[in-house]
Scaffold this motif. Structure first.
Motif, PDB file in Angstrom:
ATOM      1  N   PRO A  23      31.620  13.432  19.501  1.00 40.59           N
ATOM      2  CA  PRO A  23      30.680  14.394  19.506  1.00 40.59           C
ATOM      3  C   PRO A  23      31.251  15.768  19.233  1.00 40.59           C
ATOM      4  O   PRO A  23      32.535  16.142  19.543  1.00 40.59           O
ATOM      5  N   CYS A  24      30.704  16.282  18.358  1.00 40.38           N
ATOM      6  CA  CYS A  24      31.087  17.851  18.115  1.00 40.38           C
ATOM      7  C   CYS A  24      31.177  18.989  18.979  1.00 40.38           C
ATOM      8  O   CYS A  24      29.900  19.071  19.685  1.00 40.38           O
ATOM      9  N   ASN A  25      32.097  19.451  19.343  1.00 39.02           N
ATOM     10  CA  ASN A  25      32.141  20.278  20.466  1.00 39.02           C
ATOM     11  C   ASN A  25      31.606  21.735  20.015  1.00 39.02           C
ATOM     12  O   ASN A  25      31.188  22.631  20.785  1.00 39.02           O
ATOM     13  N   GLY A  26      31.786  21.981  18.807  1.00 42.59           N
ATOM     14  CA  GLY A  26      31.353  23.036  18.166  1.00 42.59           C
ATOM     15  C   GLY A  26      29.931  23.659  18.425  1.00 42.59           C
ATOM     16  O   GLY A  26      29.180  24.894  18.610  1.00 42.59           O
ATOM     17  N   CYS A  27      29.019  22.272  18.440  1.00 46.38           N
ATOM     18  CA  CYS A  27      27.572  22.561  18.689  1.00 46.38           C
ATOM     19  C   CYS A  27      26.989  21.720  19.591  1.00 46.38           C
ATOM     20  O   CYS A  27      25.766  21.628  19.744  1.00 46.38           O
ATOM     21  N   MET A  28      27.954  21.340  20.404  1.00 44.57           N
ATOM     22  CA  MET A  28      27.378  20.356  21.541  1.00 44.57           C
ATOM     23  C   MET A  28      26.556  19.221  20.858  1.00 44.57           C
ATOM     24  O   MET A  28      25.722  18.686  21.714  1.00 44.57           O
ATOM     25  N   ALA A  29      27.037  18.655  19.687  1.00 48.13           N
ATOM     26  CA  ALA A  29      26.426  17.562  19.030  1.00 48.13           C
ATOM     27  C   ALA A  29      24.875  17.890  18.821  1.00 48.13           C
ATOM     28  O   ALA A  29      24.085  16.684  18.516  1.00 48.13           O
ATOM     29  N   PHE A  30      24.359  19.024  18.640  1.00 42.81           N
ATOM     30  CA  PHE A  30      23.214  19.487  18.437  1.00 42.81           C
ATOM     31  C   PHE A  30      22.981  19.383  16.593  1.00 42.81           C
ATOM     32  O   PHE A  30      22.169  19.217  16.002  1.00 42.81           O
ATOM     33  N   GLY A  31      24.418  19.489  16.275  1.00 35.73           N
ATOM     34  CA  GLY A  31      24.343  19.738  14.475  1.00 35.73           C
ATOM     35  C   GLY A  31      24.134  20.993  13.892  1.00 35.73           C
ATOM     36  O   GLY A  31      24.337  21.211  12.736  1.00 35.73           O
ATOM     37  N   ASP A  32      23.454  22.107  14.770  1.00 28.02           N
ATOM     38  CA  ASP A  32      23.398  23.526  14.366  1.00 28.02           C
ATOM     39  C   ASP A  32      23.745  24.426  15.413  1.00 28.02           C
ATOM     40  O   ASP A  32      23.810  24.183  16.620  1.00 28.02           O
ATOM     41  N   ILE A  33      24.187  25.462  15.038  1.00 28.91           N
ATOM     42  CA  ILE A  33      24.331  26.627  16.041  1.00 28.91           C
ATOM     43  C   ILE A  33      23.639  27.979  15.737  1.00 28.91           C
ATOM     44  O   ILE A  33      23.059  27.956  14.547  1.00 28.91           O
TER      45      ILE A  33
ATOM     46  N   GLY B  73      26.462  19.342  10.218  1.00 32.68           N
ATOM     47  CA  GLY B  73      25.156  18.692  10.726  1.00 32.68           C
ATOM     48  C   GLY B  73      25.203  17.348  10.912  1.00 32.68           C
ATOM     49  O   GLY B  73      24.276  16.865  11.317  1.00 32.68           O
ATOM     50  N   CYS B  74      26.541  16.901  10.970  1.00 35.71           N
ATOM     51  CA  CYS B  74      26.711  15.569  11.173  1.00 35.71           C
ATOM     52  C   CYS B  74      26.558  15.193  12.779  1.00 35.71           C
ATOM     53  O   CYS B  74      26.534  13.956  13.114  1.00 35.71           O
ATOM     54  N   ARG B  75      26.940  16.320  13.456  1.00 29.67           N
ATOM     55  CA  ARG B  75      26.795  15.995  15.002  1.00 29.67           C
ATOM     56  C   ARG B  75      27.945  15.193  15.608  1.00 29.67           C
ATOM     57  O   ARG B  75      28.277  15.430  16.568  1.00 29.67           O
ATOM     58  N   LYS B  76      28.836  14.695  14.809  1.00 27.87           N
ATOM     59  CA  LYS B  76      29.969  14.130  15.003  1.00 27.87           C
ATOM     60  C   LYS B  76      31.265  14.543  14.315  1.00 27.87           C
ATOM     61  O   LYS B  76      30.888  14.860  13.051  1.00 27.87           O
ATOM     62  N   VAL B  77      32.296  14.411  14.867  1.00 22.22           N
ATOM     63  CA  VAL B  77      33.407  14.691  13.809  1.00 22.22           C
ATOM     64  C   VAL B  77      34.493  13.466  13.876  1.00 22.22           C
ATOM     65  O   VAL B  77      34.542  12.913  14.821  1.00 22.22           O
ATOM     66  N   LYS B  78      35.278  13.244  12.875  1.00 20.69           N
ATOM     67  CA  LYS B  78      36.385  12.276  12.910  1.00 20.69           C
ATOM     68  C   LYS B  78      37.792  13.068  13.094  1.00 20.69           C
ATOM     69  O   LYS B  78      38.004  13.869  12.112  1.00 20.69           O
ATOM     70  N   THR B  79      38.468  12.765  14.183  1.00 21.88           N
ATOM     71  CA  THR B  79      39.714  13.509  14.453  1.00 21.88           C
ATOM     72  C   THR B  79      40.885  12.610  13.949  1.00 21.88           C
ATOM     73  O   THR B  79      40.704  11.458  13.989  1.00 21.88           O
TER      74      THR B  79
END
Length: 329
Positions: A126-136, A198-204
């Motif tokens: 899950p994206c930590n930048g937006c807490m998995a919301f997809g927007d900020i 906006g994907c709510r997820k990231v691939k590391t």
């Protein structure tokens, strides 16, 4: 999601065992310049400068005398938006050591950098930048959806009405109550996350940076007073070349000083780069033709030098017929 770079310790350098004697080293011999070539080089040099007398070379008696890759690796955690698709994770195979990842140089003995994704290091989070919301919150209006109007008409007129006790309705033609709708977020107060788009997820994954560096050490054996920098900036004739995993020092060249410095440099390069892995070594012996020509001009005896395959001329004491600002007569 970006991580810190981690520099890797190079594997211990294990030189290839020299179980046999090196091949016989054969050295080419370069020819001397004759008197006609010396005259022509000096004439061409004189013709290029307004301060040199082109007739001087013709008038003087000229006597000529004749006279030598590594890689570093570092890793960094990288991430990119994950819209879906295949993930090459550790479940597909075992994780390779960074030094086991194949990476060949694009061009030998040239500095360059290559970046490679380490296989089987991908994972989806899950994206930590937006807490998995997809927007900020919008970076322009900070989530309010509005921004201050650049004109101050409404605020100025309202303050004047208050002081005068009037109740005239002044309206700004561009804004309402001194605010405009934020252009960046269209008044919504939020924008797409810069990390996951906006994907709510990231691939590391782990990115490997391989830096190829060409280390150069040289020694100039020189008997003339010609500056070393001039000799290094011209082309010469290749007398000897050795391109191996580990080169052998020169031991059979007729000039002992060249042999001694070859042994010194080769031994220094064995241990000079402890954090780098030796990729390849190359040794060359270049003959730079340098001719020192002694001349007599009236009562003055001096010399000039012709050097390099380009036959460049270094003549700091060549007779001048004019000074700066004058023309040749």
């Amino acid at each position: 999601m970006e991580g810190k770079e981690v520099a890797l310790t190079s594997p211990l350098y294990s030189p290839h065992p020299q179980t046999v004697d090196p091949e016989l080293m054969n050295f080419k011999v370069i020819d001397d310049l004759d008197e006609a070539a010396c005259r022509q080089a000096l004439l061409e040099h004189a013709a290029e400068s307004c301060c040199y007398n082109p007739n001087a070379a013709k008038e003087m008696d000229i006597i000529h005398q004749n006279k030598t890759f590594t890689e570093t690796r570092k890793t960094e955690c990288k991430s990119k938006p994950y819209p879906g698709g295949r993930v090459d994770g550790p479940e597909n195979s075992s994780l390779p050591s960074p030094w086991d990842v194949f990476c060949d140089a694009d061009k030998m003995f040239h500095n360059h950098i290559k970046k490679i994704k380490v296989p089987h290091t991908e994972s989806v989070q899950p994206c930590n930048g937006c807490m998995a919301f997809g927007d900020i919150p919008c970076s322009e209006c900070h989530g309010s959806g509005q921004k201050n109007c650049t004109c101050s008409m409404w605020r100025h007129n309202r303050e004047s009405d208050r002081l005068l006790g009037t109740n005239i309705n002044h309206t700004c033609p561009w804004c309402e109550d001194g605010f405009l709708k934020c252009d960046k977020c269209s008044g919504h107060g939020r924008e797409s996350c810069t990390e996951c788009k906006g994907c709510r997820k990231v691939k590391t994954y782990i990115e490997l940076t391989v830096k190829f560096t060409n280390h150069l050490s040289d020694y100039v054996f020189q008997q003339s007073a010609l500056p070393d920098d001039l000799v290094k900036n011209v082309s010469g004739m290749l007398m000897f070349e050795e391109d191996l995993d580990q080169v052998y020092p020169l031991t059979a060249y007729p000039i002992p000083e060249i042999n001694n410095n070859s042994i010194r440099i080769v031994n220094e390069h064995k241990n000079a780069f402890p954090t780098e892995r030796i990729f390849r070594q190359r040794q060359r012996l270049l003959a730079i033709p340098v001719t020192e020509v002694h001349f007599t001009w009236k009562d003055t005896r001096s010399c000039y030098w012709i050097y390099g395959m380009e036959q460049k001329v270094y003549a700091p004491d060549f007779p001048k017929q004019c000074y700066c600002g004058c023309v040749i007569l």
